[in-house]
Design an enzyme around this catalytic site. Structure first.
Site, short mmCIF file in Angstrom:
data_model
loop_
_atom_site.label_atom_id
_atom_site.label_comp_id
_atom_site.label_asym_id
_atom_site.label_seq_id
_atom_site.Cartn_x
_atom_site.Cartn_y
_atom_site.Cartn_z
N CYS A 79 0.81 -1.22 0.00
CA CYS A 79 0.00 0.00 0.00
C CYS A 79 0.84 1.27 0.00
O CYS A 79 0.36 2.33 -0.39
CB CYS A 79 -0.94 0.01 1.19
N HIS A 133 -9.09 3.84 -1.70
CA HIS A 133 -7.69 3.44 -1.54
C HIS A 133 -7.23 2.67 -2.79
O HIS A 133 -7.21 1.44 -2.80
CB HIS A 133 -7.59 2.58 -0.29
N CYS A 186 0.08 2.17 6.69
CA CYS A 186 0.41 0.77 6.93
C CYS A 186 0.57 0.05 5.60
O CYS A 186 -0.04 0.43 4.60
CB CYS A 186 -0.67 0.11 7.78
#
Length: 385
Positions: free
Chosen positions: A89, A341, A371
């Site tokens: 991510c 996202h 994260c």
């Protein structure tokens, strides 16, 4: 002392799964922001020395070094190379780190950093599961590793389990998470209505604004949802949305700023990354932030605005408890629960929004963290100029 400056930052709107950006090839998503970045900064594209893009699940239309493909799809000079980064991510935040580090080292003067992801076309986890099933290789990245199993044993490794573990360890209730998620939507809708994102967004086709925020959501609707896991606290309402999008920034040295008549908008004050428990996975922003602030000689009180990715509500709520940050300064315009996202693009999207928020408010320091798979987290600190 060498400096690395951000002189431009743009993004597409963040599209919902199956929404306005879903039919667009990832290379064309990336090409769109690259074209806009070159136009807005006025830089000669031939002066760019490298293009570093983040992307996760680099298969199908996202394979073959998507950074390079985006640049070429934009019709930009063939002599400029590109490289694709995967830190899960945090991929495009890491792309920004690599670009800044290249400039700070003195080996490069002008680098484009960003990221792209079309999750509508390539579902999350496809690269580690679906793409290799025809080869008989199933079970994800850890299956079959004797070293991994000797260290961590036979247990589920997933972001959903990690988020539940955080909620359990920090005793974060479902109600608390839902209050946070509702506020994320409220802040994002306010930002859209007040035009806070207008300067950073480059509309694409009929998609002119972020599609994720839900104006019709209510606490009662959130409370009625089933948990994602049997007996768990998390629901879809407190998780980030599957999304599509791209973002790009131009990082320049002091010499490049002078040579090309560029206007520095922010200085990259600090970059770092840290890791911790890969099973809990999503709590690494806590030690990574402590590490970054110590390295930078700062405290959380010095930070005027924070962007921490809302992969799941407990990630941010646990971070808030441990850092003591002012919630009003954290994700002031909503986060991934509302805005979405798009994995490989999110780091650059957050950085673009952080820069524009610092400029909108006249604040000085901004911090970004998120994260990442494997129990990792990047931290960037910017100083607005």
């Amino acid at each position: 002392m060498a400096e690395a400056y951000i002189v431009g930052a743009v993004r597409t709107p963040v599209g919902r799964r199956g929404g306005g950006l879903s039919p667009i090839h990832p290379a064309d998503l990336g090409a769109h922001v690259l074209t806009a970045l070159m136009a807005r900064t006025g830089i000669d594209p031939a002066a760019v020395e490298d293009v570093i893009f983040g992307c996760v699940d680099t298969v199908g239309p996202q394979s073959g070094d998507i950074a390079r493909t985006c640049w070429l799809a934009a019709g930009l000079p063939e002599e400029v190379p590109g490289v694709t980064v995967d830190r899960q991510c945090g991929s495009s935040q890491q792309a920004i780190h690599f670009a800044a580090q290249a400039v700070l080292s003195g080996t490069t003067d002008l680098v484009v950093a960003g990221g792209v992801q079309n999750m509508s076309r390539i579902p999350i986890g496809y690269a580690s599961l679906g793409a290799v099933e025809p080869l008989g290789l199933t079970g994800g990245p850890y299956a079959g590793s004797t070293g991994w199993q000797a260290r961590y044993g036979e247990q589920e490794i997933s972001q959903f389990r990690g988020a539940e573990m955080i909620a359990d360890r920090w005793d974060i209730s479902r109600a608390e998470m839902e209050v946070f998620a509702y506020e994320s939507h409220r802040r994002a809708i306010r930002a859209i209505d007040e035009g806070r994102f207008d300067r950073e967004i480059v509309p694409l086709g009929e998609c002119a604004t972020d599609e994720g925020p839900r104006r019709d959501t209510t606490p009662a609707r959130m409370a009625a949802l089933r948990p994602l896991r049997e007996g768990g606290r998390l629901t879809a309402a407190v998780a980030s949305q599957i999304s599509d999008g791209a973002a790009a920034l131009l990082i320049a040295s002091e010499a490049a700023v002078r040579a090309h008549g560029l206007r520095p908008r922010a200085r990259v004050h600090h970059v770092s990354a840290r890791g911790e428990d890969p099973v809990r996975m999503l709590s690494a922003p806590i030690p990574a932030t402590a590490y970054a602030l110590k390295k930078a000689g700062m405290s959380i009180g010095d930070i005027d605005s924070v962007e921490i990715n809302e992969a799941f509500a407990p990630v941010v709520l646990a971070w808030l408890r441990e850092t003591g940050a002012d919630p009003a300064r954290v994700n002031p315009n909503g986060g991934a629960i509302a805005l979405g996202h798009p994995l490989g693009a999110t780091g650059a999207r957050l950085m673009t929004s952080l820069l524009h928020e610092l400029e909108r408010t006249g604040a000085r320091y901004g911090l970004q963290t998120m994260c990442e798979g494997g129990g990792q987290a990047n931290v960037t600190i910017l100083e607005r100029l």
